[in-house]
Design a protein around this motif. Structure first.
Motif, PDB file in Angstrom:
ATOM      1  N   GLY A  97       0.814  -1.226   0.000  1.00  9.98           N
ATOM      2  CA  GLY A  97       0.000   0.000   0.000  1.00  9.98           C
ATOM      3  C   GLY A  97       0.837   1.261   0.000  1.00  9.98           C
ATOM      4  O   GLY A  97       1.548   1.545  -0.965  1.00  9.98           O
TER       5      GLY A  97
ATOM      6  N   ARG B 136      -2.836   7.934   4.254  1.00  9.14           N
ATOM      7  CA  ARG B 136      -3.395   6.951   5.203  1.00  9.14           C
ATOM      8  C   ARG B 136      -4.776   7.329   5.717  1.00  9.14           C
ATOM      9  O   ARG B 136      -5.336   6.624   6.538  1.00  9.14           O
ATOM     10  CB  ARG B 136      -2.439   6.789   6.387  1.00  9.14           C
ATOM     11  CG  ARG B 136      -1.191   6.084   5.940  1.00  9.14           C
ATOM     12  CD  ARG B 136      -0.248   5.762   7.041  1.00  9.14           C
ATOM     13  NE  ARG B 136       0.984   5.307   6.420  1.00  9.14           N
ATOM     14  CZ  ARG B 136       2.117   5.134   7.035  1.00  9.14           C
ATOM     15  NH1 ARG B 136       2.187   5.368   8.341  1.00  9.14           N
ATOM     16  NH2 ARG B 136       3.190   4.731   6.396  1.00  9.14           N
ATOM     17  N   LYS B 139      -8.471   4.276   3.250  1.00  8.85           N
ATOM     18  CA  LYS B 139      -7.843   2.992   2.909  1.00  8.85           C
ATOM     19  C   LYS B 139      -8.797   2.122   2.095  1.00  8.85           C
ATOM     20  O   LYS B 139     -10.011   2.234   2.251  1.00  8.85           O
ATOM     21  CB  LYS B 139      -7.437   2.270   4.189  1.00  8.85           C
ATOM     22  CG  LYS B 139      -6.335   3.004   4.927  1.00  8.85           C
ATOM     23  CD  LYS B 139      -5.817   2.224   6.089  1.00  8.85           C
ATOM     24  CE  LYS B 139      -4.624   2.966   6.686  1.00  8.85           C
ATOM     25  NZ  LYS B 139      -4.029   2.265   7.792  1.00  8.85           N
ATOM     26  N   LYS B 151      -6.249  -3.755   4.578  1.00  7.29           N
ATOM     27  CA  LYS B 151      -6.559  -2.471   3.933  1.00  7.29           C
ATOM     28  C   LYS B 151      -5.295  -1.626   3.866  1.00  7.29           C
ATOM     29  O   LYS B 151      -4.495  -1.646   4.802  1.00  7.29           O
ATOM     30  CB  LYS B 151      -7.630  -1.737   4.740  1.00  7.29           C
ATOM     31  CG  LYS B 151      -8.994  -2.355   4.652  1.00  7.29           C
ATOM     32  CD  LYS B 151     -10.006  -1.520   5.386  1.00  7.29           C
ATOM     33  CE  LYS B 151     -11.411  -1.923   4.952  1.00  7.29           C
ATOM     34  NZ  LYS B 151     -12.398  -0.953   5.296  1.00  7.29           N
ATOM     35  N   ARG B 152      -5.154  -0.886   2.795  1.00  4.96           N
ATOM     36  CA  ARG B 152      -3.972  -0.048   2.628  1.00  4.96           C
ATOM     37  C   ARG B 152      -4.356   1.326   2.065  1.00  4.96           C
ATOM     38  O   ARG B 152      -5.353   1.459   1.363  1.00  4.96           O
ATOM     39  CB  ARG B 152      -2.976  -0.705   1.652  1.00  4.96           C
ATOM     40  CG  ARG B 152      -2.327  -1.961   2.189  1.00  4.96           C
ATOM     41  CD  ARG B 152      -1.251  -1.648   3.219  1.00  4.96           C
ATOM     42  NE  ARG B 152      -0.634  -2.846   3.732  1.00  4.96           N
ATOM     43  CZ  ARG B 152      -0.895  -3.394   4.924  1.00  4.96           C
ATOM     44  NH1 ARG B 152      -1.788  -2.824   5.730  1.00  4.96           N
ATOM     45  NH2 ARG B 152      -0.275  -4.484   5.316  1.00  4.96           N
ATOM     46  N   GLY B 153      -3.494   2.307   2.374  1.00  2.00           N
ATOM     47  CA  GLY B 153      -3.701   3.651   1.865  1.00  2.00           C
ATOM     48  C   GLY B 153      -3.119   3.832   0.470  1.00  2.00           C
ATOM     49  O   GLY B 153      -2.452   2.930  -0.047  1.00  2.00           O
TER      50      GLY B 153
END
Lengths: 426, 182
Positions: A97, B136, B139, B151-153
């Motif tokens: 991410g 961030r 997400k 989950k990621r930004g």
């Protein structure tokens, strides 16, 4: 004695010619094989002669190994042409991410997994041209990004099944021994890679960039939709060898079948991919096969009783037989694997290891492991590797700067490998 | 097309397209994320204006908070400018910045051109010293299997917000840097 000196002189001359890039390894190795045979007085004809034994026997000496390499290249091409390799790299980056350290660690893991199966400059370029822009966009200096890539590649290549086939065939050591030692060495390489990444991140710190549009354009990467199950393809051959104790070639075939089933392509497409990747895979590894033919000739020469008899007094004096001597000798001289040097199994080292084994100076597993350990220096850091040259050009640094950055780490890595080998096999 | 000639929405869409997670976004989500990042950038710009930032002379204001460095030699990677979080330092690569105006048929006000980059990087300073990384703040799911959800930004949100921050001061950047348009 004169013959021994002449052989050493020939060895040094050819080493220098390779080092100065006047003569490619591809030609130097077979020339050395025939040159040594002539100096040792091996006759041209006869069953043990140069024509039948050294040339005819030599080019097929590593046949099992290069067939394994061909199957590895075939699977490698399937992974490239169907987008499996790209998707693995992209998936790793996605999992990271917006966390630069996590992205880098996951990319390193993905690169390592890929190179357990894939190989060749084409595959290296394909993986590099996706992973490196991502690493650079995270703020890593180019030399650090290139070094991390090489380290991760080094982890994968240590457990690359095609390479295992070569070590087994070249040294006569059982696959079980190669497996045990290579897995230990890959573990140490992985730990050092992790440490290296942490150090480089600590040095670079977090950076935000206003980047030019050409850097990290992911729009160019996301094309193929690859089913998730197909992403397990690179570890299938490894699982078959490690868990089910299958030989290497059938394990590659299992990987190939797994890929084709999980990709859900039509029958016509499947046939097309399989045939095209077979041709492309073989052309990818053609230079390696020719090199292996030369190495096979050199092995045939150094295993010849006449050559062994000539070289025995010299090597007896040079190669240490004690455990401490073994550790010091191979640890300190590990950088001699660089520039196609005498401790490089894919060059002059194959002749040395052949002599050591044929003369019984060291147990065969100890000789193989020592060279496999010192080869880490070559596989990761050698500026004469085509993949190192490509990488340096791609990120815009000198290939020697990469070596400078890595040398301390890979020397320590080789030394740890030699110590493990001493504990296991001396 | 030159980045400076794009509208903020067009630029934001381009930046989002370059994000590694772009393919996981629906059209609705893309629009929502772009609007969100732009609103953050604009809000911070208004706050800075209220606290005394003069967009014509941002250097004086910025120097109170971070170091500024103007480098003449090119960077190691293709970038125009950067913000080093560890040292709170804004670095501008002048040779690269001059490149961005190539093809624009205007007389460039170099001071204003520099301002665009200073303000952009100052937004990143604000992210790491005041508001938190914009990447961030929103997400998306990158992996889901049974009860496990990761989950990621998105990196690009941070950049979109920084561009919105700058444009709140400059308006159309091409007009802003045009020496004859004052």
């Amino acid at each position: 004695m004169t013959s021994a000196i002449l052989i050493i002189v020939l060895f040094v001359i050819l080493a220098l010619l390779m080092l100065t890039r006047k003569l490619p390894t591809l030609l130097a190795i077979p020339l050395m094989a025939i040159g040594i045979a002539i100096i040792a007085g091996i006759p041209l004809g006869g069953e043990q002669g140069i024509l039948s034994n050294i040339i005819q026997g030599g080019v097929t000496r590593l046949a099992t190994a290069y067939v394994a390499v061909i199957f590895g290249a075939w699977l490698s091409q399937i992974m490239t042409q169907t987008g499996i390799s790209k998707s693995i790299i992209k998936f790793a980056a996605e999992l990271g991410g917006d966390r630069p350290l996590l992205i880098t660690l996951l990319l390193a893991i993905a690169i390592a997994i890929l190179f357990t199966t894939i190989g060749g400059l084409g595959a290296f370029i394909m993986v590099g041209s996706i992973a490196l822009p991502i690493m650079l966009s995270l703020g890593l200096p180019p030399v650090s990004a290139a070094s991390i890539f090489l380290f991760a590649f080094g982890v994968g290549i240590t457990i690359n099944l095609g390479n295992w086939a070569f070590y087994v065939d070249a040294t006569g050591v059982p696959l079980e021994v190669v497996k045990t030692f290579a897995l230990s060495l890959a573990g140490v390489t992985a730990v050092l890679t992790f440490v290296f990444i942490l150090i480089e991140f600590k040095k670079a710190g977090i950076r935000k960039h206003w980047v030019k549009p050409e850097l990290n354009n992911q729009a160019e990467v996301r094309d193929e939709k690859v089913p998730k199950l197909a992403l397990f393809t690179p570890i299938v051959p490894l699982l078959f060898v490690l868990v089910f104790n299958w030989p290497i070639v059938p394990s590659f075939i299992a990987g190939l079948i797994f890929a084709m089933i999980t990709l859900h392509k039509s029958f016509a497409e499947t046939v097309n991919i399989i045939t095209k990747s077979a041709y492309d895979g073989i052309s990818d590894v053609a230079p390696v096969i020719v090199l292996m033919m030369g190495i096979g000739m050199l092995l045939k020469t150094v295993f010849h009783p006449q050559v062994s008899a000539i070289m025995e007094p010299f090597l007896n004096a040079v190669i240490p037989s004690s455990t401490i001597g073994y550790i010091l000798f191979f640890s300190l001289l590990a950088p001699l694997a660089l520039y196609r040097g005498p401790l490089n199994m894919w060059g002059l080292g194959s002749g040395i290891v052949g002599l050591i084994i044929s003369l019984g100076l060291l147990p065969a597993p100890a000789a193989m492991s020592a060279l496999l350990a010192t080869e880490r220096v070559q596989a990761i850091g050698d500026p004469t590797n085509t993949h190192n040259v490509w990488l340096a050009n791609y990120v815009g640094v000198s290939v020697n700067d990469i070596l400078k950055k890595l040398l301390g780490y890979i020397w320590v890595l080789a030394a740890i490998g030699v110590i493990i080998a001493a504990v296991l096999y001396m | 097309m030159n980045e400076l000639e794009l509208s903020l929405k067009e630029l934001a869409t381009n930046l989002l397209k370059r994000d590694i997670l772009y393919s996981r976004l629906t059209h609705t989500k893309q629009a929502e994320l772009i609007d969100f990042a732009i609103s953050i950038g604009r809000k911070q710009a208004r706050k800075c204006l209220a606290s005394g930032l003069n967009p014509e002379q941002p250097e004086l204001y910025l120097k109170k908070y971070c170091q500024l460095e103007f480098k003449k030699h090119p960077p190691q990677i293709p970038i125009y400018s950067e913000f080093e979080v560890k040292n709170n330092k804004i670095i501008l690569y002048l040779s690269e910045i001059e490149e961005i105006v190539q093809g624009l048929e205007i007389t460039v006000d170099k001071k204003r051109l520099i301002n665009l980059f200073l303000l952009h990087e100052f937004f990143h300073f604000l992210e790491y010293n005041s508001i938190g990384p914009v990447s961030r703040m929103r997400k998306i799911t990158v992996f889901k299997f049974l009860f496990l959800e990761i989950k990621r930004g998105l990196f690009s949100l941070s950049e979109i917000a920084a561009h919105a921050f700058v444009r709140e001061f400059s308006g159309d950047p091409v007009v802003y840097i045009n020496a004859n348009a004052k």
